[in-house]
Design an enzyme around this catalytic site. Sequence first.
Site, PDB file in Angstrom:
ATOM      1  N   CYS A   1       2.535   1.191  -9.762  1.00  0.00           N
ATOM      2  CA  CYS A   1       2.793   2.596 -10.078  1.00  0.00           C
ATOM      3  C   CYS A   1       2.984   2.790 -11.588  1.00  0.00           C
ATOM      4  CB  CYS A   1       3.979   3.122  -9.301  1.00  0.00           C
ATOM      5  SG  CYS A   1       5.395   2.035  -9.373  1.00  0.00           S
TER       6      CYS A   1
ATOM      7  N   LYS B   1      10.094   2.043   7.170  1.00  0.00           N
ATOM      8  CA  LYS B   1       8.694   1.993   7.617  1.00  0.00           C
ATOM      9  C   LYS B   1       7.807   1.424   6.516  1.00  0.00           C
ATOM     10  CE  LYS B   1       5.083   4.601   7.589  1.00  0.00           C
ATOM     11  NZ  LYS B   1       4.038   3.572   7.456  1.00  0.00           N
TER      12      LYS B   1
ATOM     13  N   GLU C   1      -4.074   9.532 -11.305  1.00  0.00           N
ATOM     14  CA  GLU C   1      -3.782   8.125 -11.024  1.00  0.00           C
ATOM     15  C   GLU C   1      -4.942   7.497 -10.241  1.00  0.00           C
ATOM     16  OE1 GLU C   1      -0.638   7.132  -8.095  1.00  0.00           O
ATOM     17  OE2 GLU C   1       0.088   5.754  -9.624  1.00  0.00           O
TER      18      GLU C   1
HETATM   19  P1  NAI Z   1       0.727   7.105   0.733  1.00  0.00           P
HETATM   20  O1  NAI Z   1       1.664   7.834  -0.148  1.00  0.00           O
HETATM   21  O2  NAI Z   1      -0.067   7.863   1.737  1.00  0.00           O
HETATM   22  O3  NAI Z   1       1.524   5.981   1.569  1.00  0.00           O
HETATM   23  C1  NAI Z   1       2.774   5.457   1.246  1.00  0.00           C
HETATM   24  C2  NAI Z   1       3.616   5.365   2.510  1.00  0.00           C
HETATM   25  O4  NAI Z   1       3.883   6.671   3.019  1.00  0.00           O
HETATM   26  C3  NAI Z   1       2.975   4.604   3.671  1.00  0.00           C
HETATM   27  O5  NAI Z   1       3.973   3.868   4.345  1.00  0.00           O
HETATM   28  C4  NAI Z   1       2.458   5.725   4.557  1.00  0.00           C
HETATM   29  O6  NAI Z   1       2.298   5.363   5.918  1.00  0.00           O
HETATM   30  C5  NAI Z   1       3.531   6.762   4.405  1.00  0.00           C
HETATM   31  N1  NAI Z   1       3.159   8.148   4.661  1.00  0.00           N
HETATM   32  C6  NAI Z   1       1.926   8.729   4.573  1.00  0.00           C
HETATM   33  N2  NAI Z   1       2.009  10.039   4.876  1.00  0.00           N
HETATM   34  C7  NAI Z   1       3.309  10.304   5.142  1.00  0.00           C
HETATM   35  C8  NAI Z   1       4.041  11.488   5.494  1.00  0.00           C
HETATM   36  N3  NAI Z   1       3.438  12.686   5.614  1.00  0.00           N
HETATM   37  N4  NAI Z   1       5.377  11.400   5.681  1.00  0.00           N
HETATM   38  C9  NAI Z   1       6.014  10.221   5.541  1.00  0.00           C
HETATM   39  N5  NAI Z   1       5.387   9.075   5.227  1.00  0.00           N
HETATM   40  C10 NAI Z   1       4.052   9.104   5.017  1.00  0.00           C
HETATM   41  O7  NAI Z   1      -0.218   6.255  -0.172  1.00  0.00           O
HETATM   42  P2  NAI Z   1      -1.724   5.768   0.162  1.00  0.00           P
HETATM   43  O8  NAI Z   1      -2.476   6.799   0.910  1.00  0.00           O
HETATM   44  O9  NAI Z   1      -1.617   4.463   0.805  1.00  0.00           O
HETATM   45  O10 NAI Z   1      -2.330   5.649  -1.301  1.00  0.00           O
HETATM   46  C11 NAI Z   1      -2.881   6.796  -1.910  1.00  0.00           C
HETATM   47  C12 NAI Z   1      -2.593   6.821  -3.377  1.00  0.00           C
HETATM   48  O11 NAI Z   1      -1.199   6.900  -3.597  1.00  0.00           O
HETATM   49  C13 NAI Z   1      -3.014   5.580  -4.133  1.00  0.00           C
HETATM   50  O12 NAI Z   1      -4.358   5.616  -4.447  1.00  0.00           O
HETATM   51  C14 NAI Z   1      -2.112   5.658  -5.337  1.00  0.00           C
HETATM   52  O13 NAI Z   1      -2.666   6.514  -6.290  1.00  0.00           O
HETATM   53  C15 NAI Z   1      -0.843   6.254  -4.794  1.00  0.00           C
HETATM   54  N6  NAI Z   1       0.171   5.230  -4.494  1.00  0.00           N
HETATM   55  C16 NAI Z   1       1.239   5.130  -5.329  1.00  0.00           C
HETATM   56  C17 NAI Z   1       2.185   4.159  -5.109  1.00  0.00           C
HETATM   57  C18 NAI Z   1       3.366   3.996  -5.993  1.00  0.00           C
HETATM   58  O14 NAI Z   1       3.970   2.914  -6.011  1.00  0.00           O
HETATM   59  N7  NAI Z   1       3.766   4.993  -6.741  1.00  0.00           N
HETATM   60  C19 NAI Z   1       2.063   3.191  -4.013  1.00  0.00           C
HETATM   61  C20 NAI Z   1       0.923   3.421  -3.150  1.00  0.00           C
HETATM   62  C21 NAI Z   1       0.027   4.404  -3.420  1.00  0.00           C
END
Ligand code: NAI
Length: 504
Positions: free
Chosen positions: A318, A210, A415
């Site tokens: 990240c 996904k 972050e």
């Molecule tokens: P997120 O963690 O909500 O989204 C990442 C993925 O997880 C997306 O595909 C989303 O649809 C999915 N997702 C969301 N809730 C879920 C759940 N309960 N179960 C399974 N999948 C789920 O990240 P978001 O909201 O886009 O960004 C928020 C913060 O997260 C950012 O500001 C940043 O600080 C951090 N982030 C860190 C990343 C990394 O590479 N470590 C990448 C993106 C965001």
Amino acid sequence: MALKKKKTLSGGSVLKVKASVAPLNFGTQWQYVEALEGSDHVKIEPKYGLFIDGKFVEPHSKKYFDTINPANEKVLSKIAEADAHDVNLAVEAARRSYDNVWSKMSGKERGKYLFRIARIMQERARELAVVETLDGGKPIRESKSVDIPLAAAHFFYYAGWADKLEYAFSGRSPRPLGVAAQVIPWNFPLLMAAWKIAPALATGNTVVLKPAETTPLTALKLAEIFQEADLPPGVVNIITGFGATGAELVSHKGVNKVAFTGSTEVGKKINRAILGTDKRITLELGGKSAHLIFEDASIDQAVEGIVNGIFFNQGHVCCAGSRLLVQESVEKIVLRKLFDRMQTLAVGDPMDKNTDIGAINSHEQMKKIEGYIASGKTEGAKLFQTSCRLPSKGFWAKPTVLSEVAQSFRVVQEEIFGPVLTVQSFRTVEEGIEKANNTPYGLAGGVWTDKGSKIFSVSSHLRAGVVWANTYNKFDPTSPFGGYKESGMGREGGISGLLPYVQF
Ligand code: NAI
Ligand code: MG
């Protein structure tokens, strides 16, 4: 007038300089004629279904959502929203192809498919780069030179392992796990898909992936590539949707392995959702990585590394080097050089080949970054932002430095995921290490010094999965990547990246 001057770059080329307002601007410095990447060769369908069992199908919910270009807020395409019924169809397709085809196929044959996918990715690299930039807002220069070549390199690398797994785990016979559920974020959409899919397929697992809701397009292009490569139906299924779709997928009973990259908050939720099951899990989460600059470092090189480490990809990385720790004796000169260098950063249209910093991925993320900058100011930080003008449409953030911060400030501990750097100083090596390790995260770090012995001693004391020395943000499919503490568990990349997908 300065704007009418021509500037000779170090390579000797002379750029034409325009006096009127150009989409790109360099604060008080230069404005260049725009050099837009062409997009005529790229076809984005008005609507995409779900990729299940080798075909694009209508979602059961009949619901679609928009994916937009964050640089101008225009809708690029309508994307299917998968519900529990669709998730079930995708997992069942993956299970059928695991049982009947993929787990029975020899490693050599699996490897051929992976090589074929890698080659088609290379052939379609320009198209993939343009789609990545339009959908996610990152500069075309980066999509072209980092995201797409690295994504293809991951398929090449793991293709090579597919028929050599007994050498990766000598003396043991690795077996696949079954169906892998993979949920990925929006910062490196195609690269994250490659990181997840390539090792899973090489080891004989099948996949339901996904992508993130704001950047689904390159994953859907990858589905077209799987069709072109004649990958057997159901080996990889791509379902689109929001967090609820991701939650349905990772908690589906037919899934054997969960791999997630994204926020620590969602990573914890997923970990809780699979508690008490026999699902295997890897989590690659956030970071608050520090650069340690010692007084014996090459300052110009270090400044370039800091700029690359936090402003690269709008700070949507990240392992971004979001905290600068600089030895007190060189703090002044490092900051002066850093501010000068920042003024030359071109913020603007991601499709312009001159752009250094593109659009912030979403309105929500832009508001989050603005909130952190405001919080830093309230807590007493000193603010520096470049004097560039931001476009009126789309989501943007100026390159920002918050200095005079304390370790307890939210901007130092949490972050931000934007082009925001905090600055602290230290006197002794021990104090530098102590400050670098003093956050809930432990993903990466950078050490800048002329002394080889200092590199080894400091990096062995940093609680971080990756430490770069006199460079930053260098990636290679052969290197393992992953974090300590709240930055996650498990490793991706290299031989270590095979381990989460096998049992013995
Ligand atoms: P997120 O963690 O909500 O989204 C990442 C993925 O997880 C997306 O595909 C989303 O649809 C999915 N997702 C969301 N809730 C879920 C759940 N309960 N179960 C399974 N999948 C789920 O990240 P978001 O909201 O886009 O960004 C928020 C913060 O997260 C950012 O500001 C940043 O600080 C951090 N982030 C860190 C990343 C990394 O590479 N470590 C990448 C993106 C965001
Ligand atoms: Mg988008």
